[in-house]
Design a protein around this motif. Sequence first.
Motif, PDB file in Angstrom:
ATOM      1  N   THR A  96      27.221  -3.093  34.089  1.00 52.76           N
ATOM      2  CA  THR A  96      26.239  -3.259  32.828  1.00 52.76           C
ATOM      3  C   THR A  96      26.505  -4.706  32.598  1.00 52.76           C
TER       4      THR A  96
ATOM      5  N   ILE B  58      25.569  -7.730  29.915  1.00 58.88           N
ATOM      6  CA  ILE B  58      25.397  -7.985  28.487  1.00 58.88           C
ATOM      7  C   ILE B  58      25.163  -9.471  28.410  1.00 58.88           C
TER       8      ILE B  58
ATOM      9  N   LYS C 149      16.887  -8.827  38.137  1.00 58.52           N
ATOM     10  CA  LYS C 149      17.903  -8.353  37.498  1.00 58.52           C
ATOM     11  C   LYS C 149      17.850  -8.265  36.188  1.00 58.52           C
ATOM     12  N   ARG C 150      18.147  -6.875  35.606  1.00 59.59           N
ATOM     13  CA  ARG C 150      17.763  -6.264  34.379  1.00 59.59           C
ATOM     14  C   ARG C 150      19.080  -6.481  33.416  1.00 59.59           C
TER      15      ARG C 150
ATOM     16  N   ASP D 109      21.170  -5.162  30.487  1.00 56.18           N
ATOM     17  CA  ASP D 109      21.193  -3.743  29.867  1.00 56.18           C
ATOM     18  C   ASP D 109      21.166  -3.890  28.254  1.00 56.18           C
ATOM     19  N   TYR D 110      22.113  -4.722  27.697  1.00 61.46           N
ATOM     20  CA  TYR D 110      22.263  -5.206  26.368  1.00 61.46           C
ATOM     21  C   TYR D 110      22.031  -6.633  25.831  1.00 61.46           C
TER      22      TYR D 110
ATOM     23  N   CYS E 101      31.433  -3.311  32.395  1.00 58.70           N
ATOM     24  CA  CYS E 101      30.643  -4.302  31.805  1.00 58.70           C
ATOM     25  C   CYS E 101      30.984  -5.654  32.367  1.00 58.70           C
TER      26      CYS E 101
END
Length: 303
Positions: A22, A24, A44-45, A47-48, A76
């Motif tokens: 994940t 961040i 690339k995404r 997430d937060y 994470c």
Amino acid sequence: MNLFSEFDKKVDAIIKKSNGKTLILWGYGYSGQFFEHILNRRGKRIDYIIDNFKDYPSRFCIYTSSILDELDPGKCFVLEAFYEDEESKSVLNRCGYNNNSYLNLITEFFGTEKKILSYYDWFEYLFELDIKAVKHNECGDGTFYSFGNDYSIIKILDEFQFMPEDGFFDFGCGKGGTLLLAEAYCGKLGGVEYDNDLYSIAKKNFQKCGMVNYELFCDDASNIKTELDGYNYFYMYNPFNGDTFIKVIENIEESYRRKPRTITLIYSGVTCHKLVIRNEIFKFTKRIPTEYWNKYTNIYMIG
């Protein structure tokens, strides 16, 4: 010459280190938004996104660092996009993050130097260039020198399918920053700058980078005429207005008559839209959202 090779190696290493976790992003100033752009180009995404210093509306889904208490540090990876400080270290350590689950982007790219994360800062750091210092040199129709938003330029260039024979010309090229970014896209680069100091800096910047396939003119942009015939992409970032702008547009139109071809005008910081289309030769074709002061770039075409 690939001016981005060392930069890309660092990005690849960061993506590899965070792979499968994940992701961040902590810090959503210029550096954070820039690295979001870098990751988006790689598919690339994030997430937060965390930012403790701006009160964003809830629709933006930007959190404060308190969200770290709710996430599993083993799953994470945190990217800090600001100068590392003891407070952020304390928060990360308290939440269970260590050197294997976070890194500071500024330190990763620039070591101990306090810089903003951007293409231009990277060029200045790696090649010892001079790009970002603003010069208030307004004169006549000309506006002052400003380096603009570097990742917006890349976003714009990514919209096009360039061929090796394409030529890219920058009106009001300043210290050459846009041309340095365009070097990875076009086989021929050119620009004109009326300010002799900026022109000299641009030449020095290109020499330091080892660039060879370019031509620069120190002149009033309205005096550049037949020299335009070797180019089919023209770029402006609000370099001038008034009679100079009108004459430059007419010169491009005359170049098309001399040498018919598809011509694309990329116009950022738009203030003279009606002057571009007034002769009904240039056609407005597209508006691209960007991070320039007016939040868009216009595309016009002939042929």
